[in-house]
Design a protein around this motif. Structure first.
Motif, PDB file in Angstrom:
ATOM      1  N   MET A 104       0.832  -1.193   0.000  1.00  0.00           N
ATOM      2  CA  MET A 104       0.000   0.000   0.000  1.00  0.00           C
ATOM      3  C   MET A 104       0.868   1.244   0.000  1.00  0.00           C
ATOM      4  N   SER A 105       0.255   2.339  -0.388  1.00  0.00           N
ATOM      5  CA  SER A 105       0.904   3.644  -0.413  1.00  0.00           C
ATOM      6  C   SER A 105       0.001   4.629   0.305  1.00  0.00           C
ATOM      7  N   VAL A 106       0.605   5.554   1.047  1.00  0.00           N
ATOM      8  CA  VAL A 106      -0.170   6.595   1.716  1.00  0.00           C
ATOM      9  C   VAL A 106       0.662   7.876   1.766  1.00  0.00           C
ATOM     10  N   ASP A 107      -0.008   9.003   1.551  1.00  0.00           N
ATOM     11  CA  ASP A 107       0.610  10.315   1.727  1.00  0.00           C
ATOM     12  C   ASP A 107       0.255  10.796   3.127  1.00  0.00           C
ATOM     13  N   TYR A 108       1.148  11.579   3.735  1.00  0.00           N
ATOM     14  CA  TYR A 108       0.876  12.062   5.086  1.00  0.00           C
ATOM     15  C   TYR A 108       1.365  13.490   5.260  1.00  0.00           C
ATOM     16  N   GLU A 109       0.746  14.179   6.211  1.00  0.00           N
ATOM     17  CA  GLU A 109       1.186  15.502   6.626  1.00  0.00           C
ATOM     18  C   GLU A 109       0.994  15.594   8.132  1.00  0.00           C
ATOM     19  N   VAL A 110       2.058  15.984   8.831  1.00  0.00           N
ATOM     20  CA  VAL A 110       2.039  16.035  10.286  1.00  0.00           C
ATOM     21  C   VAL A 110       2.221  17.483  10.728  1.00  0.00           C
ATOM     22  N   SER A 111       1.337  17.929  11.621  1.00  0.00           N
ATOM     23  CA  SER A 111       1.363  19.299  12.136  1.00  0.00           C
ATOM     24  C   SER A 111       1.752  19.300  13.602  1.00  0.00           C
ATOM     25  N   GLY A 112       2.189  20.457  14.070  1.00  0.00           N
ATOM     26  CA  GLY A 112       2.594  20.628  15.458  1.00  0.00           C
ATOM     27  C   GLY A 112       4.022  21.135  15.497  1.00  0.00           C
ATOM     28  N   LEU A 115       3.560   8.098  13.401  1.00  0.00           N
ATOM     29  CA  LEU A 115       3.435   9.510  13.018  1.00  0.00           C
ATOM     30  C   LEU A 115       2.353  10.216  13.831  1.00  0.00           C
ATOM     31  N   ARG A 116       1.301   9.510  14.203  1.00  0.00           N
ATOM     32  CA  ARG A 116       0.214  10.092  15.000  1.00  0.00           C
ATOM     33  C   ARG A 116       0.623  10.352  16.442  1.00  0.00           C
ATOM     34  N   LYS A 117       1.385   9.410  17.025  1.00  0.00           N
ATOM     35  CA  LYS A 117       1.550   9.408  18.480  1.00  0.00           C
ATOM     36  C   LYS A 117       2.966   9.563  19.008  1.00  0.00           C
ATOM     37  N   ALA A 134      -2.018  14.445  12.541  1.00  0.00           N
ATOM     38  CA  ALA A 134      -1.425  13.688  11.436  1.00  0.00           C
ATOM     39  C   ALA A 134      -2.557  13.336  10.477  1.00  0.00           C
ATOM     40  N   GLU A 135      -2.430  13.789   9.240  1.00  0.00           N
ATOM     41  CA  GLU A 135      -3.447  13.523   8.222  1.00  0.00           C
ATOM     42  C   GLU A 135      -2.886  12.562   7.185  1.00  0.00           C
ATOM     43  N   PHE A 136      -3.720  11.623   6.761  1.00  0.00           N
ATOM     44  CA  PHE A 136      -3.318  10.632   5.772  1.00  0.00           C
ATOM     45  C   PHE A 136      -4.277  10.692   4.594  1.00  0.00           C
ATOM     46  N   THR A 137      -3.720  10.786   3.391  1.00  0.00           N
ATOM     47  CA  THR A 137      -4.525  10.892   2.178  1.00  0.00           C
ATOM     48  C   THR A 137      -3.983   9.942   1.115  1.00  0.00           C
ATOM     49  N   ASN A 138      -4.759   9.753   0.073  1.00  0.00           N
ATOM     50  CA  ASN A 138      -4.363   8.921  -1.073  1.00  0.00           C
ATOM     51  C   ASN A 138      -3.927   7.517  -0.654  1.00  0.00           C
TER      52      ASN A 138
END
Length: 99
Positions: A8-16, A66-68, A79-83
């Motif tokens: 699988m493949s996933v894009d991510y963006e992490v804020s903070g 990435l979330r925790k 942490a947002e995950f798209t695609n």
């Protein structure tokens, strides 16, 4: 490498507080430990984004990290995950830090 679940493949963006705290280096290290490929980079708006590919269960482990967890000095607010999708083959050969 695919295992029973496939790739699988996933894009991510992490804020903070994720820039200036070695977040990219720790993300690369964790991804490599999990046997994943992809990339990570800082954005101009203070987040970290990237893409991870590999066995689905391992990608999910990185998502949880990435979330925790992140780097020791980071403070993750979101942490947002798209695609998120199944893929037939890996599109990268290793996990890189992009500038």
């Amino acid at each position: 490498m695919a295992g029973s679940e496939g790739l699988m493949s996933v894009d991510y963006e992490v804020s903070g507080r994720v820039q200036g705290v070695f977040f990219r280096k720790y993300t690369q290290s964790e991804a490599k430990r999990l046997g994943l490929v992809g990339w990570v980079r800082n954005t101009s708006h203070g987040t970290v984004q990237g893409q991870a590919q590999g066995p689905a269960a391992r990608v999910r482990e990185l998502q949880e990290w990435l979330r925790k967890i992140g780097s020791p000095q980071s403070r993750i607010s979101r942490a947002e995950f798209t695609n998120e999708k199944e893929i037939a083959a890996l599109e990268h050969t290793d996990f890189q830090i992009r500038k």
